[in-house]
Design a protein around this motif. Structure first.
Motif, PDB file in Angstrom:
ATOM      1  N   ILE A 180       0.841  -1.202   0.000  1.00  0.00           N
ATOM      2  CA  ILE A 180       0.000   0.000   0.000  1.00  0.00           C
ATOM      3  C   ILE A 180       0.877   1.253   0.000  1.00  0.00           C
ATOM      4  O   ILE A 180       0.576   2.236  -0.682  1.00  0.00           O
ATOM      5  CB  ILE A 180      -0.934   0.013   1.227  1.00  0.00           C
ATOM      6  CG1 ILE A 180      -1.749  -1.288   1.286  1.00  0.00           C
ATOM      7  CG2 ILE A 180      -1.833   1.237   1.203  1.00  0.00           C
ATOM      8  CD1 ILE A 180      -2.611  -1.550   0.082  1.00  0.00           C
ATOM      9  N   VAL A 181       1.971   1.220   0.745  1.00  0.00           N
ATOM     10  CA  VAL A 181       2.899   2.353   0.767  1.00  0.00           C
ATOM     11  C   VAL A 181       3.376   2.668  -0.649  1.00  0.00           C
ATOM     12  O   VAL A 181       3.351   3.822  -1.090  1.00  0.00           O
ATOM     13  CB  VAL A 181       4.106   2.061   1.684  1.00  0.00           C
ATOM     14  CG1 VAL A 181       5.119   3.205   1.620  1.00  0.00           C
ATOM     15  CG2 VAL A 181       3.654   1.846   3.130  1.00  0.00           C
ATOM     16  N   ARG A 182       3.782   1.642  -1.382  1.00  0.00           N
ATOM     17  CA  ARG A 182       4.271   1.860  -2.742  1.00  0.00           C
ATOM     18  C   ARG A 182       3.169   2.355  -3.658  1.00  0.00           C
ATOM     19  O   ARG A 182       3.376   3.269  -4.471  1.00  0.00           O
ATOM     20  CB  ARG A 182       4.881   0.553  -3.275  1.00  0.00           C
ATOM     21  CG  ARG A 182       5.315   0.565  -4.729  1.00  0.00           C
ATOM     22  CD  ARG A 182       6.092   1.796  -5.132  1.00  0.00           C
ATOM     23  NE  ARG A 182       7.290   2.005  -4.347  1.00  0.00           N
ATOM     24  CZ  ARG A 182       8.054   3.096  -4.444  1.00  0.00           C
ATOM     25  NH1 ARG A 182       7.723   4.067  -5.287  1.00  0.00           N
ATOM     26  NH2 ARG A 182       9.124   3.228  -3.691  1.00  0.00           N
ATOM     27  N   GLU A 183       1.976   1.781  -3.534  1.00  0.00           N
ATOM     28  CA  GLU A 183       0.850   2.234  -4.362  1.00  0.00           C
ATOM     29  C   GLU A 183       0.551   3.706  -4.108  1.00  0.00           C
ATOM     30  O   GLU A 183       0.351   4.489  -5.044  1.00  0.00           O
ATOM     31  CB  GLU A 183      -0.393   1.393  -4.060  1.00  0.00           C
ATOM     32  CG  GLU A 183      -0.295  -0.050  -4.496  1.00  0.00           C
ATOM     33  CD  GLU A 183      -0.717  -0.260  -5.927  1.00  0.00           C
ATOM     34  OE1 GLU A 183      -0.822   0.730  -6.682  1.00  0.00           O
ATOM     35  OE2 GLU A 183      -0.936  -1.428  -6.303  1.00  0.00           O
ATOM     36  N   VAL A 184       0.489   4.086  -2.843  1.00  0.00           N
ATOM     37  CA  VAL A 184       0.188   5.482  -2.511  1.00  0.00           C
ATOM     38  C   VAL A 184       1.308   6.392  -2.998  1.00  0.00           C
ATOM     39  O   VAL A 184       1.063   7.448  -3.595  1.00  0.00           O
ATOM     40  CB  VAL A 184      -0.038   5.632  -0.991  1.00  0.00           C
ATOM     41  CG1 VAL A 184      -0.115   7.106  -0.595  1.00  0.00           C
ATOM     42  CG2 VAL A 184      -1.325   4.916  -0.572  1.00  0.00           C
ATOM     43  N   LYS A 185       2.553   5.990  -2.758  1.00  0.00           N
ATOM     44  CA  LYS A 185       3.700   6.791  -3.196  1.00  0.00           C
ATOM     45  C   LYS A 185       3.651   7.057  -4.696  1.00  0.00           C
ATOM     46  O   LYS A 185       3.982   8.156  -5.163  1.00  0.00           O
ATOM     47  CB  LYS A 185       4.996   6.065  -2.830  1.00  0.00           C
ATOM     48  CG  LYS A 185       6.270   6.785  -3.247  1.00  0.00           C
ATOM     49  CD  LYS A 185       6.488   8.041  -2.433  1.00  0.00           C
ATOM     50  CE  LYS A 185       7.852   8.647  -2.717  1.00  0.00           C
ATOM     51  NZ  LYS A 185       8.072   9.899  -1.943  1.00  0.00           N
ATOM     52  N   ASP A 186       3.234   6.058  -5.468  1.00  0.00           N
ATOM     53  CA  ASP A 186       3.211   6.188  -6.923  1.00  0.00           C
ATOM     54  C   ASP A 186       2.040   7.031  -7.430  1.00  0.00           C
ATOM     55  O   ASP A 186       1.985   7.358  -8.618  1.00  0.00           O
ATOM     56  CB  ASP A 186       3.137   4.797  -7.576  1.00  0.00           C
ATOM     57  CG  ASP A 186       4.458   4.039  -7.469  1.00  0.00           C
ATOM     58  OD1 ASP A 186       5.485   4.668  -7.166  1.00  0.00           O
ATOM     59  OD2 ASP A 186       4.444   2.807  -7.680  1.00  0.00           O
TER      60      ASP A 186
END
Length: 330
Positions: A263-269
Motif C-alpha cells: 500500500i505504501v508503494r501504491e500510494v507513493k506512486d
C-alpha cells in the motif's frame, strides 16, 4: 564462456555496498510517537511496549531534548485523558488549557525547532473509546468533523506545526484546512492518516491510551470497522490518499507499516506529497518479544524493517524505535 555481468561485483565488501546502496536511512527520517499523562514526575512503562512510557509533561520535554540531540526532528503526540473529562462530544479535546495544548506549548518552548504533530481524533476523549460522536448506535460523520476542526484549531493556537487527523471521517481534511485558513493558520500543515486500516496491530497502543472501544450495554459499534479501512482492500487506499491531497493534506500516512508495504508503494506512486508510514505498536511489541526470547537479533531486525519501509516509499517513518535506531545509525 564466463558471464559478462557479475552482479556480485557490487556486493564484494561494505565499502562498495554502501557506495551503490539505493536506500539510505537517517534519524531525520523518523518521527517519535509520545504518550503524555497528567501530573508531574510521572513515568509509567507500557507493559506491552517495553521501553516506551506514558510520561508527564516534564519527562516528555526531557525526552524531546534527547531526541533532538540524536537527530530526530519530529514528534507525534498522544494524551491519556482522565476518565472524568471524557464524554460523547469530545469537548475536552479543544480545551485551550487541556493536556495536549499544554504539552504542545511546553515542547515548543523547550525545543522550538522540533516539529510537533499532535494527534487529532476523539477516541482518547470519548466515553465509548471511538474516534467519533455516537448517535443512535452510529458514528456520526459530520458532527465529528466539526469537533475535529475545533480540535485542530486549538492545536494550532498552542503552537503545533502540523495537525495529524487519524480518525478516518469523510471530508475532515477539507474542513480542517478551511478552519485553519479562516483562523489565520496558513502555515500549519496537515498530516492525514489517509490509509488507516482496521488492524489488530494496534493493541498495545490502545493499552497505552485506554482508547479501545468500550464494552457497553448501549447499542454502539464494537470495533472501528465502519470508519477504518478493510485490510482486504488496496485500491481504496489510493482513492483515500488522493481525496485527502485534493482536500489540502500536506502529508499522507499509511498505517500500519510492515504488513502494508504494498500500500505504501501504491500510494507513493499516486500522490505528489510526502508519504508517512506508522510502524505501529504491535509491530514494535512483536520484535521486542521475539528478541527477548532470543529468536531474532533485535538491532539487525529493527534496522532491516526501517530500511524496508523507507525502500517502499516512505518519506517519514513514525516509529517507537526512533531513539534506538538513531543510536544504531550513529
Amino acid at each position: 564462456m564466463f558471464p559478462l555481468r557479475r552482479n556480485r561485483r557490487l556486493r564484494t565488501n561494505e565499502s562498495i555496498r554502501s557506495l551503490v546502496r539505493e536506500t539510505n536511512l537517517s534519524p531525520q527520517d523518523f518521527m517519535f510517537p509520545m504518550f503524555i499523562a497528567e501530573g508531574k514526575g510521572i513515568k509509567t512503562e507500557i507493559p506491552s511496549m517495553p521501553g516506551i512510557y506514558r510520561q508527564s509533561i516534564d519527562g516528555t520535554v526531557k525526552e524531546v531534548k534527547e531526541l533532538w540531540n540524536l537527530g530526530v526532528k519530529a514528534v507525534n503526540l498522544y494524551v491519556k485523558v482522565s476518565e472524568n473529562l471524557k464524554d460523547n462530544t469530545g469537548k475536552e479535546a479543544w480545551n485551550k488549557d487541556g493536556l495536549m495544548q499544554q504539552s504542545i506549548k511546553a515542547i515548543k518552548d523547550a525545543v522550538p525547532e522540533m516539529i510537533v504533530m499532535p494527534d487529532v481524533a476523539l477516541d482518547p476523549y470519548s466515553i465509548y473509546g471511538h474516534d467519533g460522536i455516537i448517535e443512535n448506535g452510529q458514528i456520526i460523520n459530520d458532527a465529528t468533523v466539526d469537533a475535529l476542526t475545533q480540535m485542530s484549531i486549538s492545536h494550532a493556537e498552542a503552537g503545533a506545526d502540523f495537525v495529524a487527523p487519524s480518525d478516518m471521517m469523510d471530508g475532515r481534511i477539507l474542513a480542517i484546512r478551511n478552519g485553519l485558513e479562516e483562523n489565520g493558520f496558513h502555515n500549519v500543515g496537515i498530516m492525514s492518516y489517509s490509509a488507516k486500516y482496521a488492524s489488530a496491530f494496534y493493541g498495545p497502543f490502545r493499552d497505552a491510551l485506554d482508547s479501545a472501544p468500550k464494552e457497553s450495554t448501549e447499542a454502539i459499534p464494537k470495533n472501528k470497522k465502519t470508519y477504518q479501512m478493510d485490510y482486504a482492500n488496496r485500491i481504496e487506499a489510493i482513492k483515500e490518499a488522493i481525496d485527502d491531497v485534493d482536500e489540502g493534506a500536506d502529508i499522507v500516512m499509511v498505517k500500519p507499516g510492515m504488513a502494508y508495504l504494498d500500500i505504501v508503494r501504491e500510494v507513493k506512486d499516486n500522490v505528489d506529497v510526502p508519504v508517512a508510514v506508522y510502524h505501529v505498536s504491535g509491530e514494535y511489541a512483536m520484535i521486542k518479544a521475539a528478541a527477548e526470547k532470543g529468536w531474532l537479533d533485535h538491532d539487525k531486525i529493527v534496522l532491516e524493517q526501517l530500511f524496508c519501509i523507507k525502500r517502499a516509499g516512505a518519506s517519514i517513518i513514525s516509529t517507537y524505535f526512533a531513539k534506538e535506531a538513531a543510536k544504531l545509525l550513529q
